[in-house]
Design an enzyme around this catalytic site. Sequence first.
Site, PDB file in Angstrom:
ATOM      1  CB  SER A 279     -14.543  31.659  42.663  1.00 46.39           C
ATOM      2  OG  SER A 279     -13.268  31.988  42.161  1.00 46.39           O
TER       3      SER A 279
ATOM      4  CE1 TYR B 235     -11.990  30.527  47.445  1.00 46.21           C
ATOM      5  CE2 TYR B 235     -11.202  30.651  45.183  1.00 46.21           C
ATOM      6  CZ  TYR B 235     -11.986  31.150  46.210  1.00 46.21           C
ATOM      7  OH  TYR B 235     -12.770  32.259  45.987  1.00 46.21           O
TER       8      TYR B 235
END
Length: 267
Positions: A147, A160
Amino acid sequence: MYVRLHLQNKTIIVTGASSGIGERLSWHIAKNGGTPIMIARSLDKLENQREKLKRSFDATSFAYQADITDHEEFEDVIKQILTDHKQIHGLINNAGVGVFDYVNEMKLDDMERMFQLNVFALIRGTKLLLPHFSANRRKCHIVNIASQAGKIATPKSAVYAATKHAVIGFTNALRLEVASKGIYVMAVNLGPVRTNFFTTADPDGSYQKSVARYMLDPDKVATKIVKNLFSKKREINLPHWMDAGSKLYQLFPGGVETLLKKQFNRK
């Protein structure tokens, strides 16, 4: 329309294949002549996907049910796959989950779940398949879906982002370790993608609304990844403007954080 079948005779495992990017990856693998081996918790969804691939491309595909955060269950399904199939050529570690919240407000169970799925399951699956890939005389490919959060951490995504930092670090080191064995390793760093990921990450939908116009199309993401399978490409970074921002952030972190403070706090 002519389709270049560059994945002919290639068998590729896709985790989290029942929806979103994983579903589209399986679709484009089959479209390009490959054989997707799909892993997810929902066997019904995978069987529906198999039927669609058969109707659309007369493609052979395989479905395996597993919760890949369950160590024994995941190991058993990988062993079964290696028993059922003579050669696996690729692994796309796509399964992942996110929960957006401030650290002091986040549940410990949510923190653990993100690390179990985003990091430990990814590493475990890779480790289980490495001996098979190393013994293969042909080129093999490991793709890890990371990501842009692994490059630019923002408020409410601390945990995250930490999982995706770990994925990027693991990917970069693994690439060096296996380079002499003919195994390609690629990281895919994405901004927000229009999938059901946000059902968990952003239940009230506020973040989705604020970034709706910037969201990536999962089909276009999958197309890009599949196009670069079995190539030496190091990373795919999307969208391009966010990739440029992450490079700028590495050079001037303080300035970028000050300049984009409002945007960083949109969650």
